[in-house]
Design a protein around this motif. Structure first.
Motif, PDB file in Angstrom:
ATOM      1  N   ALA A 106       6.744  31.000  15.326  1.00  0.00           N
ATOM      2  CA  ALA A 106       6.277  29.653  14.987  1.00  0.00           C
ATOM      3  C   ALA A 106       6.648  28.631  16.055  1.00  0.00           C
ATOM      4  O   ALA A 106       5.945  27.641  16.252  1.00  0.00           O
ATOM      5  N   ASN A 107       7.730  28.873  16.748  1.00  0.00           N
ATOM      6  CA  ASN A 107       8.133  27.946  17.812  1.00  0.00           C
ATOM      7  C   ASN A 107       7.490  28.298  19.154  1.00  0.00           C
ATOM      8  O   ASN A 107       7.962  27.870  20.206  1.00  0.00           O
ATOM      9  N   ASN A 108       6.408  29.104  19.106  1.00  0.00           N
ATOM     10  CA  ASN A 108       5.622  29.505  20.278  1.00  0.00           C
ATOM     11  C   ASN A 108       6.374  30.445  21.233  1.00  0.00           C
ATOM     12  O   ASN A 108       5.937  30.672  22.365  1.00  0.00           O
ATOM     13  N   GLU A 109       7.488  31.008  20.776  1.00  0.00           N
ATOM     14  CA  GLU A 109       8.175  31.996  21.592  1.00  0.00           C
ATOM     15  C   GLU A 109       7.487  33.355  21.458  1.00  0.00           C
ATOM     16  O   GLU A 109       7.148  33.780  20.345  1.00  0.00           O
ATOM     17  N   VAL A 110       7.281  34.030  22.590  1.00  0.00           N
ATOM     18  CA  VAL A 110       6.626  35.337  22.610  1.00  0.00           C
ATOM     19  C   VAL A 110       7.694  36.412  22.675  1.00  0.00           C
ATOM     20  O   VAL A 110       8.559  36.398  23.561  1.00  0.00           O
ATOM     21  N   THR A 111       7.642  37.366  21.739  1.00  0.00           N
ATOM     22  CA  THR A 111       8.606  38.462  21.699  1.00  0.00           C
ATOM     23  C   THR A 111       7.861  39.786  21.614  1.00  0.00           C
ATOM     24  O   THR A 111       6.661  39.831  21.324  1.00  0.00           O
ATOM     25  N   VAL A 112       8.588  40.869  21.844  1.00  0.00           N
ATOM     26  CA  VAL A 112       8.027  42.227  21.780  1.00  0.00           C
ATOM     27  C   VAL A 112       8.843  43.006  20.773  1.00  0.00           C
ATOM     28  O   VAL A 112      10.080  43.063  20.843  1.00  0.00           O
ATOM     29  N   THR A 113       8.176  43.615  19.823  1.00  0.00           N
ATOM     30  CA  THR A 113       8.869  44.368  18.781  1.00  0.00           C
ATOM     31  C   THR A 113       9.435  45.671  19.347  1.00  0.00           C
ATOM     32  O   THR A 113       8.881  46.262  20.277  1.00  0.00           O
ATOM     33  N   ASN A 114      10.580  46.113  18.762  1.00  0.00           N
ATOM     34  CA  ASN A 114      11.238  47.388  19.098  1.00  0.00           C
ATOM     35  C   ASN A 114      11.623  47.486  20.587  1.00  0.00           C
ATOM     36  O   ASN A 114      11.791  48.591  21.120  1.00  0.00           O
ATOM     37  N   LEU A 115      11.742  46.376  21.249  1.00  0.00           N
ATOM     38  CA  LEU A 115      12.093  46.381  22.666  1.00  0.00           C
ATOM     39  C   LEU A 115      13.614  46.309  22.811  1.00  0.00           C
ATOM     40  O   LEU A 115      14.304  45.676  21.994  1.00  0.00           O
ATOM     41  N   THR A 116      14.152  46.954  23.850  1.00  0.00           N
ATOM     42  CA  THR A 116      15.596  46.955  24.096  1.00  0.00           C
ATOM     43  C   THR A 116      16.005  45.634  24.745  1.00  0.00           C
ATOM     44  O   THR A 116      15.542  45.311  25.850  1.00  0.00           O
ATOM     45  N   TYR A 117      16.852  44.881  24.033  1.00  0.00           N
ATOM     46  CA  TYR A 117      17.402  43.644  24.582  1.00  0.00           C
ATOM     47  C   TYR A 117      18.894  43.891  24.817  1.00  0.00           C
ATOM     48  O   TYR A 117      19.663  44.022  23.865  1.00  0.00           O
ATOM     49  N   GLU A 118      19.273  43.987  26.106  1.00  0.00           N
ATOM     50  CA  GLU A 118      20.633  44.379  26.472  1.00  0.00           C
ATOM     51  C   GLU A 118      21.448  43.143  26.844  1.00  0.00           C
ATOM     52  O   GLU A 118      21.063  42.357  27.710  1.00  0.00           O
ATOM     53  N   LYS A 119      22.595  42.975  26.158  1.00  0.00           N
ATOM     54  CA  LYS A 119      23.514  41.908  26.528  1.00  0.00           C
ATOM     55  C   LYS A 119      24.189  42.293  27.850  1.00  0.00           C
ATOM     56  O   LYS A 119      24.736  43.390  27.985  1.00  0.00           O
ATOM     57  N   VAL A 120      24.159  41.393  28.808  1.00  0.00           N
ATOM     58  CA  VAL A 120      24.742  41.675  30.122  1.00  0.00           C
ATOM     59  C   VAL A 120      25.799  40.621  30.423  1.00  0.00           C
ATOM     60  O   VAL A 120      25.670  39.453  30.042  1.00  0.00           O
ATOM     61  N   TYR A 121      26.846  41.086  31.116  1.00  0.00           N
ATOM     62  CA  TYR A 121      27.980  40.198  31.389  1.00  0.00           C
ATOM     63  C   TYR A 121      28.314  40.117  32.882  1.00  0.00           C
ATOM     64  O   TYR A 121      29.207  39.338  33.249  1.00  0.00           O
TER      65      TYR A 121
END
Length: 630
Positions: free
Chosen positions: A454-469
């Motif tokens: 709803a906020n116009n953000e585009v996402t992809v389902t079941n995609l790997t989002y890796e936290k990086v440090y």
């Protein structure tokens, strides 16, 4: 006539008899002459008629034969001697003198006198003169021989004396050597004693110095003791003064703390102003900026159909020579001029490329969405520009951007900012989304869909989002995605990318002291290469890939055209690529496109199409991006 011949005949008989009588006396002389004289040229005998002779010849004959025999001797012919050794040079003087004397006795105007064969007496006279000459030489040589014998005796005596002198010198040398050996032992003992003396002198000197140092130390300690006593009294007097100033110092510290807090506020305001000015500059340059990069040839040069002005780094010219259709006119050259925000030649390095976009990458930390994608035909250097190689000098835009983001975020921590990063890597292959960071079994690979919130953000389902440090962690994910990406061999490129890859780094920043939050996405895209079937010679699966790639790139051009024309409907949903890049192309984002071109002459058509598409993108205005801050 008969009377004139009678004396001659009688004379011949007398000569003959005399010759026979004296032949025995002349034999020894002739033998000696054969030994002493060499081969002689026979001389002519003087003609004698009766008792008449030439005056000169008669005088010479008388002088030569006077000591040997009487006047009645007969003339004897002597043959030249054989096998006589070579004469000594000293004999040449008498011989020359006799020759000159004989020449002087000859009448003027006549040639050399030659004796007649029957003039034996004249020949004998000549031989006797030669004998006397040789006798003189023998006497001289005998005297010289005696002198040499005397010199030899003297030399032998002197040699014996020299040998005795040498023997005496040898005995003296032997005595000197013995004396030298004895003295060398004495010298070594002397050196030993001298070294011991030096050691003792050094020890004595050290002890004297130590004594002096101790004496000076004692005196200094006494003086220091007196000084300390004086200081103690002074400190006791100043203690009261310090206690009085302590209160003043505490008041000053309080004032300084307030100044520091005020300066921090000013520093924060300056940082915010810097971000605002920086983003204003980026907005003035255009929301969609286009850079052109020319790939070098294998030999590092540049073809003639691509022309780059040395003083202008924003224009490029394509020159094409067209043949005359009729053949009557000369060939004509047609030029295509293009202008972009920046044009990089074949010699441009990876560092130069990134320096130009580093300010754009910095905007991601300021809360702006940033997108950078590479476009061009197969083999034009898109993947090299975006990913590069593992060597530091050849690393591409993606690893350099990640490095800048992490280093800039670490510097902002001193100002109260804390950042968190989330990385993802997706591939669009034949209009299908594939997770390049997926590490599970291929049979259990999930399906992916693009969703718009709803906020116009585009996402992809079941995609790997890796936290990086850390930077190294992100580089490891990029290497994994590079291995999983779909590539294949075509006639244009040995390892052609057959898909679009999209790297996204989500950035979230929080400044608790200021109660400020920001959120942005850094999107770096490596598009698949545009190509023609005739050149790529794709068949089967490769043909299907090529069709899908060209379709998505064509729809990307349609979207760009719609945005440039400010149409009410923009067909983002026609392809997965445009749908995924919807916010980067027409939303709240700062966008940059790299157009990569190949320098080969046979790629002229594809290069012209790529530059025309890039010009269309450069003319597109999508509006001013805003920061995602709360």
């Amino acid at each position: 006539l008969n009377m004139s011949r009678l004396p001659v005949m009688s004379t011949k008989r007398v000569l003959t008899s005399s010759s026979s009588e004296n032949s025995q006396d002349m034999a020894p002389v002739q033998k000696k002459m054969r030994k002493d004289q060499g081969p002689q040229k026979p001389q002519t005998a003087t003609t004698i008629i009766g008792d008449k002779r030439p005056p000169a010849a008669a005088a010479a004959t008388a002088s030569l034969y006077r000591p040997v025999r009487g006047a009645g001797a007969a003339t004897v012919a002597v043959a030249p001697s054989r096998g006589v050794p070579k004469q000594v040079k000293a004999s040449s003087a008498p011989k020359a003198a006799s020759v000159k004397q004989q020449a002087a006795t000859k009448p003027a105007g006549t040639g050399p006198t030659r004796r007649q064969p029957w003039d034996l007496k004249g020949k004998v006279s000549d031989m006797e003169s030669k004998i006397r000459t040789y006798q003189t030489k023998i006497k001289s040589l005998s005297e010289h021989n005696e002198v040499l014998k005397g010199s030899l005796a003297q030399s032998k005596a002197k040699a014996a004396e020299l040998e005795r002198e040498v023997e005496r010198r040898r005995r003296e040398i032997s005595e000197f050597e013995q004396e030298q050996q004895r003295l060398s032992g004495v010298q070594s003992e002397l050196e030993k004693v001298s070294s011991e003396k030096n050691v003792l002198q050094k020890e004595l000197s050290n002890l004297e110095q130590k004594y002096k140092v101790n004496e000076m130390l004692r005196e200094s300690q006494e003086m220091e003791l007196q000084t300390l006593k004086m200081k103690q009294s002074v400190q006791e007097t100043t203690m009261a003064q310090l206690q009085d100033t302590l209160k003043e110092t505490e008041e000053l510290v309080t004032s300084l703390k307030e100044t520091v807090a005020h300066q921090k506020d000013e520093l924060h305001a300056g940082e915010m102003e810097r971000r605002r000015l920086h983003n204003t500059i980026q907005e003035l340059k255009g929301n969609i900026r286009v850079f052109c990069r020319v790939r070098p040839l294998e030999d590092g040069g540049l073809t003639k159909h691509i022309q780059l002005a040395p003083s202008d780094n924003k224009s490029i010219i394509l020159a094409k020579t067209e043949e005359s259709h009729t053949g009557k006119t000369a060939d004509t050259q047609k030029n295509y001029h293009f202008s972009f925000d920046r044009v990089f030649g074949p010699q441009a390095s990876q560092q130069e490329i990134f320096d130009e976009i580093s300010l754009l990458v910095q905007s991601a930390l300021d809360g702006y969405n940033v997108c950078c994608f590479a476009y061009g035909q197969t083999g034009s250097g898109k993947t090299y520009t975006m990913e590069g190689e593992e060597v530091d000098d050849t690393r591409g835009v993606i690893p350099r951007a990640v490095q800048q983001i992490f280093r800039a975020g670490a510097k902002l921590q001193s100002q109260g900012w804390e950042f968190s990063f989330t990385a993802s890597f997706v591939e669009i292959y034949n209009e299908t989304l594939r997770d390049l960071l997926y590490s599970g079994k291929a049979s259990k690979r999930p399906e992916h869909e693009i969703r718009k919130a709803a906020n116009n953000e585009v996402t992809v389902t079941n995609l790997t989002y890796e936290k990086v440090y850390s930077e190294d962690q992100v580089l490891g994910l990029i290497a994994l995605a590079k291995q999983n990406r779909s590539t294949a061999q075509t006639s244009l490129n040995d390892r052609s990318s057959r898909s679009h890859s999209v790297f996204q780094l989500q950035i979230e920043g929080v400044n608790s002291g200021r109660d400020v939050k920001c959120k942005s996405i850094l999107c770096l895209v490596d598009l698949a290469g545009s190509e023609r079937m005739v050149k790529s010679q794709s068949q089967g699966e490769r043909f299907k890939e090529m069709t899908s790639i060209n379709s998505s790139l064509s729809n990307l051009g349609i979207v760009i055209t719609s945005l440039a024309n400010k149409e009410s409907h923009v067909p983002y949903r026609n392809t997965k690529l445009t749908y995924l890049l919807q916010n980067c192309l027409g939303g709240n984002s700062k966008t940059l496109m790299f157009v990569n071109i190949s320098p080969e002459p046979d790629s002229f058509g594809e290069t012209l199409n790529s530059l025309r598409f890039a010009s269309k993108v450069n003319d597109c205005i999508i509006g001013t991006a805003s920061s995602n801050k709360k």
